[in-house]
Structure formats: structure tokens, C-alpha cells
Design a protein around this motif. Structure first.
Motif, PDB file in Angstrom:
ATOM      1  N   ARG A  49     -19.996  -9.784  11.582  1.00 46.30           N
ATOM      2  CA  ARG A  49     -20.241  -9.007  13.149  1.00 46.30           C
ATOM      3  C   ARG A  49     -19.493  -7.637  12.799  1.00 46.30           C
ATOM      4  NH1 ARG A  49     -18.751 -12.219  18.367  1.00 46.30           N
ATOM      5  NH2 ARG A  49     -19.382 -10.148  19.352  1.00 46.30           N
ATOM      6  N   GLN A  50     -18.145  -7.829  12.377  1.00 43.37           N
ATOM      7  CA  GLN A  50     -17.588  -7.094  11.980  1.00 43.37           C
ATOM      8  C   GLN A  50     -16.163  -6.959  10.921  1.00 43.37           C
ATOM      9  OE1 GLN A  50     -16.195  -4.966  15.610  1.00 43.37           O
ATOM     10  NE2 GLN A  50     -15.289  -3.143  14.313  1.00 43.37           N
ATOM     11  N   ALA A  51     -16.106  -5.571  10.389  1.00 42.28           N
ATOM     12  CA  ALA A  51     -14.478  -6.043   8.787  1.00 42.28           C
ATOM     13  C   ALA A  51     -14.101  -4.908   8.947  1.00 42.28           C
ATOM     14  CB  ALA A  51     -15.700  -6.308   7.437  1.00 42.28           C
ATOM     15  N   THR A  52     -13.061  -4.412   8.637  1.00 42.92           N
ATOM     16  CA  THR A  52     -12.285  -3.786   8.485  1.00 42.92           C
ATOM     17  C   THR A  52     -11.278  -3.812   7.407  1.00 42.92           C
ATOM     18  OG1 THR A  52     -12.044  -3.450  11.537  1.00 42.92           O
ATOM     19  CG2 THR A  52     -10.777  -2.224   9.771  1.00 42.92           C
ATOM     20  N   GLN A  53     -11.392  -2.523   6.750  1.00 45.53           N
ATOM     21  CA  GLN A  53     -10.422  -2.471   5.647  1.00 45.53           C
ATOM     22  C   GLN A  53      -9.533  -2.496   5.465  1.00 45.53           C
ATOM     23  OE1 GLN A  53     -12.090  -0.982   1.756  1.00 45.53           O
ATOM     24  NE2 GLN A  53      -9.502  -0.591   1.476  1.00 45.53           N
ATOM     25  N   GLY A  54      -7.829  -3.108   5.549  1.00 46.48           N
ATOM     26  CA  GLY A  54      -6.257  -2.060   5.755  1.00 46.48           C
ATOM     27  C   GLY A  54      -6.417  -1.541   4.282  1.00 46.48           C
ATOM     28  N   TYR A  55      -5.430  -1.040   4.813  1.00 45.88           N
ATOM     29  CA  TYR A  55      -5.351   0.145   3.520  1.00 45.88           C
ATOM     30  C   TYR A  55      -4.135  -0.193   2.229  1.00 45.88           C
ATOM     31  CZ  TYR A  55      -0.292  -0.259   5.058  1.00 45.88           C
ATOM     32  OH  TYR A  55       1.490   0.015   5.695  1.00 45.88           O
ATOM     33  N   PHE A  56      -4.131   0.020   1.339  1.00 43.60           N
ATOM     34  CA  PHE A  56      -3.553  -0.441   0.450  1.00 43.60           C
ATOM     35  C   PHE A  56      -1.918  -0.009  -0.142  1.00 43.60           C
ATOM     36  CE2 PHE A  56      -7.861  -1.387  -0.995  1.00 43.60           C
ATOM     37  CZ  PHE A  56      -7.540  -2.569  -2.474  1.00 43.60           C
ATOM     38  N   SER A  57      -1.222  -1.339  -0.348  1.00 49.29           N
ATOM     39  CA  SER A  57       0.223  -1.357  -0.801  1.00 49.29           C
ATOM     40  C   SER A  57       0.308  -1.189  -1.541  1.00 49.29           C
ATOM     41  CB  SER A  57       0.856  -1.312   0.822  1.00 49.29           C
ATOM     42  OG  SER A  57       1.403  -2.994   0.773  1.00 49.29           O
ATOM     43  N   ILE A  58       1.223  -0.080  -2.707  1.00 52.54           N
ATOM     44  CA  ILE A  58       1.932  -0.735  -3.661  1.00 52.54           C
ATOM     45  C   ILE A  58       3.590  -0.576  -3.851  1.00 52.54           C
ATOM     46  CG2 ILE A  58       2.449   0.541  -6.175  1.00 52.54           C
ATOM     47  CD1 ILE A  58      -0.263   1.495  -5.570  1.00 52.54           C
ATOM     48  N   GLU A  59       4.174  -1.242  -3.893  1.00 52.06           N
ATOM     49  CA  GLU A  59       5.611  -1.441  -3.911  1.00 52.06           C
ATOM     50  C   GLU A  59       6.378  -2.012  -5.036  1.00 52.06           C
ATOM     51  OE1 GLU A  59       6.311  -4.091  -0.397  1.00 52.06           O
ATOM     52  OE2 GLU A  59       5.666  -2.347   1.706  1.00 52.06           O
ATOM     53  N   ASP A  60       7.573  -2.096  -5.412  1.00 53.41           N
ATOM     54  CA  ASP A  60       8.243  -2.068  -6.459  1.00 53.41           C
ATOM     55  C   ASP A  60       8.169  -4.306  -6.374  1.00 53.41           C
ATOM     56  OD1 ASP A  60       8.942   0.227  -6.898  1.00 53.41           O
ATOM     57  OD2 ASP A  60      10.683  -0.002  -6.117  1.00 53.41           O
ATOM     58  N   LEU A  61       8.032  -4.569  -7.417  1.00 58.64           N
ATOM     59  CA  LEU A  61       8.415  -5.868  -7.405  1.00 58.64           C
ATOM     60  C   LEU A  61       9.537  -6.677  -6.573  1.00 58.64           C
ATOM     61  CD1 LEU A  61       7.203  -9.196  -8.082  1.00 58.64           C
ATOM     62  CD2 LEU A  61       8.117  -8.997  -9.472  1.00 58.64           C
ATOM     63  N   ASP A  62      10.628  -6.016  -7.040  1.00 55.36           N
ATOM     64  CA  ASP A  62      12.117  -5.904  -6.524  1.00 55.36           C
ATOM     65  C   ASP A  62      12.668  -4.825  -7.248  1.00 55.36           C
ATOM     66  OD1 ASP A  62      13.146  -6.539  -9.039  1.00 55.36           O
ATOM     67  OD2 ASP A  62      11.834  -8.713  -8.704  1.00 55.36           O
ATOM     68  N   SER A  63      14.136  -4.531  -6.190  1.00 50.48           N
ATOM     69  CA  SER A  63      15.046  -3.378  -6.650  1.00 50.48           C
ATOM     70  C   SER A  63      15.629  -3.655  -7.858  1.00 50.48           C
ATOM     71  CB  SER A  63      16.240  -3.640  -5.977  1.00 50.48           C
ATOM     72  OG  SER A  63      16.676  -4.622  -5.632  1.00 50.48           O
ATOM     73  N   TYR A  64      15.464  -4.893  -8.806  1.00 52.02           N
ATOM     74  CA  TYR A  64      15.941  -4.710  -9.922  1.00 52.02           C
ATOM     75  C   TYR A  64      14.279  -4.237 -11.123  1.00 52.02           C
ATOM     76  CZ  TYR A  64      19.561  -6.842  -8.146  1.00 52.02           C
ATOM     77  OH  TYR A  64      20.763  -6.636  -7.006  1.00 52.02           O
ATOM     78  N   THR A  65      13.158  -4.491 -10.579  1.00 51.47           N
ATOM     79  CA  THR A  65      11.804  -4.399 -11.679  1.00 51.47           C
ATOM     80  C   THR A  65      10.633  -3.078 -11.341  1.00 51.47           C
ATOM     81  OG1 THR A  65      11.063  -6.267 -10.442  1.00 51.47           O
ATOM     82  CG2 THR A  65      12.312  -7.114 -13.001  1.00 51.47           C
TER      83      THR A  65
END
Length: 242
Positions: free
Chosen positions: A208-224
Motif C-alpha cells: 500500500r505504501q513504502a518508504t525508503q530510509g537513508y543509507f548510512s556508511i560507518e566504520d566497521l569499528d574504530s580499529y578497522t
């Protein structure tokens, strides 16, 4: 006699009108009931969220070299700036990075004698800061070269690392993976709707209705930081059917 006839006619009209009204109420009530059932069925829906995550390697690295020099004359200051800039460029070239991937900023020069008097003044009047930036797709090459940057200090280059001048790893290929990730998030949402429908004895209908959220790009962790986690959430409203 005439009055009796008129009374009979009025009574017959009233009976006919009452009958038509009763039939209308029955028919109208049946229609309203059917309309209510259709409305109730059409209003049955479930709203779910679908998640898609993916780990991707960074494909671009920004490696800044912020350095500073001091001197008592602007001429000496300029010579030291040129010497340190060339030392950094030579270092990057020896590490295999293309010269066209290196850019420089205009130096920021400070007169340290301004507003300073007597014993508060430093030994050298002028101080300058400048930055050389390596912008390269050779991510692994930068990771291998970072420990060797200490050789610049041995050559007299005063590096000034800080949070502002930290090495950044970026992922620029989002457009290439967007369609697959959106499809995966939508499929995940439908699976959630299907589970809800099975639990409630229903079937999943159309979107009936669909909403796409925004894409987020983050570091896997603080060491990589060279590995990124890409994430998107979609919200989908499905109709439910018996």
C-alpha cells in the motif's frame, strides 16, 4: 360514503409508503453492512521494516600531512616550508603514490610577537602551518605506508597530527550497490509481514505504501576504518487478506 372512500385511500397510501420505507431500510441496511465489510477488509494492513546491511572495503583514502615551521624572517620561513613540502612529496613518491594525487594548501602564517611583550615572546617571530593532502584509491598502500611516516620526523619535518588532520577512509561506490540493497531490505520486510500474516491467519496482499530510509556508511569499528558497514532500512505497509 365519499368520506369513507377517502379514508380508505389515505390508509392504503400510508400502508404502501410504509412498505416501501421498510423495503428501503432493509435494502439500505444490507448495502451498508456490505460496505462496512469491504471497508473493514480494505483497512486491514501491517506496517513492517526491512533491513539490509553490507560490509564493503573503502575505495578512497585521504591522508593529510600537517606540518609547521618557525623562523625569525619571512624568507627563512618560506625556505623551510619549501624544504618540508619537498620532503613529504619525496616520501610519498618513494612509497609508490602518484604525484597528481598530492595537493597542497596555502600556509597559515602567524606573527608570534603580536600582542606579546618582553620575556613572553618566543625565540622565533614567525610560525607557519601548511598541509599536504594525499587523495588516493590505493587504500592498502596507505595502510602499509603509515608506519613509515616517522622517517619524516627524522628528517626534521615537524608533523602536527590531530583529529582535524586524521586519515580518512571513504567508500564512494554506493550507487552501484543501492538497487541490490533496496531489494534485500524490501524482501526482509515482506518476510516480516508474512510471519505476521501467518500468526494472524491472514495472507499478505499488495504494497500500500513504502518508504525508503537513508543509507548510512560507518566504520566497521574504530580499529578497522578501512572496512565500512553500509545500512538501509525500508518501511513497507502491506494489505492483509483473509
Amino acid at each position: 360514503m365519499a368520506g369513507s372512500i377517502r379514508n380508505t385511500a389515505v390508509l392504503a397510501s400510508a400502508v404502501l409508503l410504509g412498505g416501501l420505507l421498510a423495503i428501503g431500510l432493509v435494502v439500505g441496511g444490507s448495502y451498508i453492512k456490505r460496505a462496512a465489510e469491504v471497508w473493514q477488509q480494505s483497512s486491514r494492513s501491517v506496517t513492517v521494516r526491512g533491513l539490509s546491511e553490507r560490509e564493503v572495503p573503502a575505495d578512497l583514502v585521504l591522508w593529510p600531512f600537517n606540518y609547521s615551521v618557525s623562523a625569525n624572517s619571512l624568507g627563512d620561513l618560506e625556505q623551510q616550508l619549501s624544504r618540508d613540502e619537498q620532503a613529504i612529496r619525496d616520501f610519498l613518491k618513494a612509497q609508490g603514490f602518484a604525484p597528481e594525487h598530492v595537493s597542497s594548501t596555502a600556509p597559515r602564517i602567524t606573527d608570534q610577537f603580536s600582542n606579546q611583550y618582553g620575556g613572553q615572546r618566543p625565540d622565533e617571530r614567525y610560525r607557519a602551518e601548511a598541509t599536504l593532502l594525499l587523495r588516493s584509491p590505493n587504500v592498502e598502500g596507505v595502510i602499509e605506508a603509515i608506519p613509515s611516516a616517522t622517517s619524516l620526523v627524522r628528517e626534521g619535518v615537524l608533523l602536527s597530527p590531530s583529529y582535524e588532520y586524521r586519515t580518512e577512509f571513504l567508500f564512494t561506490g554506493l550507487d552501484d550497490i543501492k538497487p541490490e540493497m533496496i531489494a534485500a531490505a524490501t524482501a526482509d520486510a515482506r518476510n516480516a509481514a508474512q510471519q505476521f500474516a501467518e500468526d494472524s491467519g491472514s495472507q499478505v496482499g499488495q504494497i500500500r505504501q513504502a518508504t525508503q530510509g537513508y543509507f548510512s556508511i560507518e566504520d566497521l569499528d574504530s580499529y578497522t576504518p578501512q572496512t565500512k558497514r553500509v545500512r538501509v532500512v525500508t518501511t513497507v505497509d502491506y494489505s492483509l487478506q483473509d
